[in-house]
Write a protein that holds these residues in place. Structure first.
Motif, PDB file in Angstrom:
ATOM      1  N   THR A 119      38.777   8.841 -15.265  1.00  0.00           N
ATOM      2  CA  THR A 119      37.981   7.790 -14.607  1.00  0.00           C
ATOM      3  C   THR A 119      37.668   8.137 -13.159  1.00  0.00           C
ATOM      4  N   SER A 120      38.644   8.732 -12.459  1.00  0.00           N
ATOM      5  CA  SER A 120      38.392   9.094 -11.047  1.00  0.00           C
ATOM      6  C   SER A 120      37.266  10.123 -10.940  1.00  0.00           C
ATOM      7  N   ALA A 121      37.303  11.109 -11.836  1.00  0.00           N
ATOM      8  CA  ALA A 121      36.237  12.124 -11.823  1.00  0.00           C
ATOM      9  C   ALA A 121      34.902  11.472 -12.160  1.00  0.00           C
ATOM     10  N   PHE A 122      34.922  10.581 -13.173  1.00  0.00           N
ATOM     11  CA  PHE A 122      33.716   9.866 -13.615  1.00  0.00           C
ATOM     12  C   PHE A 122      33.092   9.121 -12.435  1.00  0.00           C
ATOM     13  N   LEU A 123      33.895   8.338 -11.731  1.00  0.00           N
ATOM     14  CA  LEU A 123      33.369   7.506 -10.640  1.00  0.00           C
ATOM     15  C   LEU A 123      32.932   8.344  -9.435  1.00  0.00           C
ATOM     16  N   ALA A 124      33.478   9.562  -9.354  1.00  0.00           N
ATOM     17  CA  ALA A 124      33.090  10.455  -8.244  1.00  0.00           C
ATOM     18  C   ALA A 124      31.890  11.321  -8.601  1.00  0.00           C
ATOM     19  N   GLY A 125      31.356  11.091  -9.818  1.00  0.00           N
ATOM     20  CA  GLY A 125      30.154  11.839 -10.214  1.00  0.00           C
ATOM     21  C   GLY A 125      30.422  13.241 -10.715  1.00  0.00           C
ATOM     22  N   MET A 126      31.662  13.499 -11.120  1.00  0.00           N
ATOM     23  CA  MET A 126      31.987  14.823 -11.662  1.00  0.00           C
ATOM     24  C   MET A 126      31.956  14.784 -13.201  1.00  0.00           C
ATOM     25  N   PRO A 127      31.653  15.888 -13.851  1.00  0.00           N
ATOM     26  CA  PRO A 127      31.425  15.874 -15.309  1.00  0.00           C
ATOM     27  C   PRO A 127      32.689  15.908 -16.157  1.00  0.00           C
ATOM     28  N   THR A 128      33.865  16.113 -15.527  1.00  0.00           N
ATOM     29  CA  THR A 128      35.082  16.311 -16.325  1.00  0.00           C
ATOM     30  C   THR A 128      35.732  14.990 -16.684  1.00  0.00           C
ATOM     31  N   TRP A 129      35.118  14.288 -17.622  1.00  0.00           N
ATOM     32  CA  TRP A 129      35.677  13.044 -18.179  1.00  0.00           C
ATOM     33  C   TRP A 129      35.299  13.014 -19.654  1.00  0.00           C
ATOM     34  N   CYS A 130      35.968  12.158 -20.415  1.00  0.00           N
ATOM     35  CA  CYS A 130      35.723  12.141 -21.856  1.00  0.00           C
ATOM     36  C   CYS A 130      36.125  10.798 -22.457  1.00  0.00           C
ATOM     37  N   GLY A 139      43.327  14.508 -18.305  1.00  0.00           N
ATOM     38  CA  GLY A 139      44.371  15.183 -19.095  1.00  0.00           C
ATOM     39  C   GLY A 139      43.941  15.374 -20.535  1.00  0.00           C
ATOM     40  N   ALA A 140      43.229  14.386 -21.076  1.00  0.00           N
ATOM     41  CA  ALA A 140      42.777  14.505 -22.470  1.00  0.00           C
ATOM     42  C   ALA A 140      41.868  15.720 -22.629  1.00  0.00           C
ATOM     43  N   LEU A 141      40.939  15.887 -21.679  1.00  0.00           N
ATOM     44  CA  LEU A 141      40.000  17.008 -21.787  1.00  0.00           C
ATOM     45  C   LEU A 141      40.722  18.339 -21.621  1.00  0.00           C
ATOM     46  N   VAL A 148      47.386  11.788 -36.386  1.00  0.00           N
ATOM     47  CA  VAL A 148      46.755  12.369 -37.585  1.00  0.00           C
ATOM     48  C   VAL A 148      45.242  12.535 -37.427  1.00  0.00           C
ATOM     49  N   ILE A 149      44.683  11.921 -36.388  1.00  0.00           N
ATOM     50  CA  ILE A 149      43.255  12.096 -36.065  1.00  0.00           C
ATOM     51  C   ILE A 149      43.131  12.184 -34.554  1.00  0.00           C
ATOM     52  N   GLY A 150      42.289  13.121 -34.101  1.00  0.00           N
ATOM     53  CA  GLY A 150      41.997  13.200 -32.668  1.00  0.00           C
ATOM     54  C   GLY A 150      40.540  13.564 -32.470  1.00  0.00           C
ATOM     55  N   VAL A 151      39.820  12.765 -31.688  1.00  0.00           N
ATOM     56  CA  VAL A 151      38.431  13.072 -31.360  1.00  0.00           C
ATOM     57  C   VAL A 151      38.260  12.870 -29.856  1.00  0.00           C
ATOM     58  N   ILE A 152      37.743  13.894 -29.183  1.00  0.00           N
ATOM     59  CA  ILE A 152      37.507  13.835 -27.749  1.00  0.00           C
ATOM     60  C   ILE A 152      36.063  14.254 -27.498  1.00  0.00           C
ATOM     61  N   ASN A 153      35.300  13.344 -26.892  1.00  0.00           N
ATOM     62  CA  ASN A 153      33.878  13.602 -26.647  1.00  0.00           C
ATOM     63  C   ASN A 153      33.623  13.641 -25.153  1.00  0.00           C
ATOM     64  N   ALA A 154      33.082  14.770 -24.684  1.00  0.00           N
ATOM     65  CA  ALA A 154      32.785  14.956 -23.253  1.00  0.00           C
ATOM     66  C   ALA A 154      31.272  15.024 -23.083  1.00  0.00           C
ATOM     67  N   PRO A 155      30.616  13.884 -22.844  1.00  0.00           N
ATOM     68  CA  PRO A 155      29.147  13.838 -22.860  1.00  0.00           C
ATOM     69  C   PRO A 155      28.470  14.745 -21.831  1.00  0.00           C
ATOM     70  N   CYS A 156      29.015  14.776 -20.599  1.00  0.00           N
ATOM     71  CA  CYS A 156      28.362  15.611 -19.565  1.00  0.00           C
ATOM     72  C   CYS A 156      28.396  17.092 -19.939  1.00  0.00           C
ATOM     73  N   LEU A 157      29.385  17.469 -20.719  1.00  0.00           N
ATOM     74  CA  LEU A 157      29.560  18.883 -21.072  1.00  0.00           C
ATOM     75  C   LEU A 157      28.954  19.215 -22.426  1.00  0.00           C
ATOM     76  N   GLY A 158      28.523  18.164 -23.166  1.00  0.00           N
ATOM     77  CA  GLY A 158      27.983  18.381 -24.513  1.00  0.00           C
ATOM     78  C   GLY A 158      29.029  18.926 -25.463  1.00  0.00           C
ATOM     79  N   GLU A 159      30.276  18.459 -25.313  1.00  0.00           N
ATOM     80  CA  GLU A 159      31.368  18.968 -26.140  1.00  0.00           C
ATOM     81  C   GLU A 159      32.034  17.844 -26.926  1.00  0.00           C
TER      82      GLU A 159
END
Ligand code: LIP
Length: 269
Positions: A97-108, A194-196, A120-131
């Motif tokens: 969230t801190s990165a998000f609010l500071a305009g940095m792409p490393t959030w998910c 940390g998730a990313l 048993v399931i994990g999904v992590i979506n990083a929109p700014c990175l297209g990952e």
């Protein structure tokens, strides 16, 4: 794992992937309009939240309630609602969230599902990175649909290691981890999510990730992805009240767990 459990995982995997994507679309819209966001402090000024986090979690919770009303849900912004199915969703609507609010792409957006306390399931979506990282127990892990298979080629001595910190942990604890890593010819990175960074371990970008205290919603989706990519992770206590408490986090690429555990020096679970 019996057939019923496997079928339950399969049904939830599709929703988890869809909600990580849909949540990412909503979050990205807020990200592009972040100047208008009212930022609130939670624990302290380093622990922030905005309507973006809350809106994404509400979206995901609504979809879970519609399709799997018997499941438990634990989210960073709205806490724990116990379920009866044995499945519990762990949601971090915006990790970093801190990165998000500071305009940095490393959030998910991080969406995990536990069955009887196990990721048993994990999904992590990083929109700014297209990952888009995704994994389900026994089904492997992928990044944007490409299979992730760790080989053990990277180590703390020839790659970066992620180290996370927050104000719930003493500066001396974090400094000790950094010092021990540097003394072993390693180097560190912290990007605020940390998730990313746990997903980066699964992608073979980091030798591992360690943080003295994180919550289930920060790390358990990533744990599933790392395990299915061939890595390993420290157990995370999910029984009773421990599910909502913080705990040390350590994820490692193949062959790196012992070295990283020595550097982390976390107490036994
Ligand atoms: C963040 C974690 C990060 C940690 C931060 C914070 P949030 O989650 O992903 O690893 O160091 O303190 O907990 O609050 O951005 O969802």
């Amino acid at each position: 794992m019996n057939d019923m459990t496997a079928a339950g995982i399969e049904a939830r995997y599709e929703l988890a992937a869809g909600m990580a994507r849909d949540g990412g679309v909503v979050a990205l819209e807020y990200f592009h309009n972040r100047a208008s966001l009212a930022i609130e402090s939670k624990r302290d000024p380093q622990d922030v939240v905005s309507i973006a986090d809350r809106s994404v979690e509400q979206l995901i919770r609504k979809a879970i309630a519609e399709q799997f009303p018997e499941d438990g849900v634990l989210g960073e912004e709205y806490g724990l609602e116990a379920g009866t199915s044995g499945f519990t969703w762990v949601i971090d609507p915006i990790d970093g969230t801190s990165a998000f609010l500071a305009g940095m792409p490393t959030w998910c957006v991080s969406v995990g599902v536990l069955y009887e306390g196990e990721p048993v399931i994990g999904v992590i979506n990083a929109p700014c990175l297209g990952e888009h990282y995704a994994a389900a127990k026994g089904q492997g892990a992928s990044l944007n649909g490409e299979r992730l298979l760790l080989t053990g080629a990277i180590t703390p001595k020839n790659a970066l290691t992620g180290i996370g910190s927050n104000t719930e942990v003493s500066p001396q604890t974090v400094a000790g981890m950094v010092e021990r890593l540097l003394e072993e010819d390693g180097n560190f990175i912290r990007n605020g999510s940390g998730a990313l960074m746990i997903a980066y371990v699964a992608a073979g970008r980091l030798s591992g990730y360690m943080e003295p205290s994180m919550h289930a919603w920060d790390c358990l989706a990533g744990y599933c992805i790392v395990a299915e990519a061939g890595g390993s992770h420290r157990p995370f206590p999910t029984d009773g009240d421990r599910l909502t408490a913080g705990a040390p986090v350590l994820a490692a690429g193949p062959g790196n767990m012992d070295a990283l555990a020595r550097i982390a020096q976390f107490a036994e679970v």
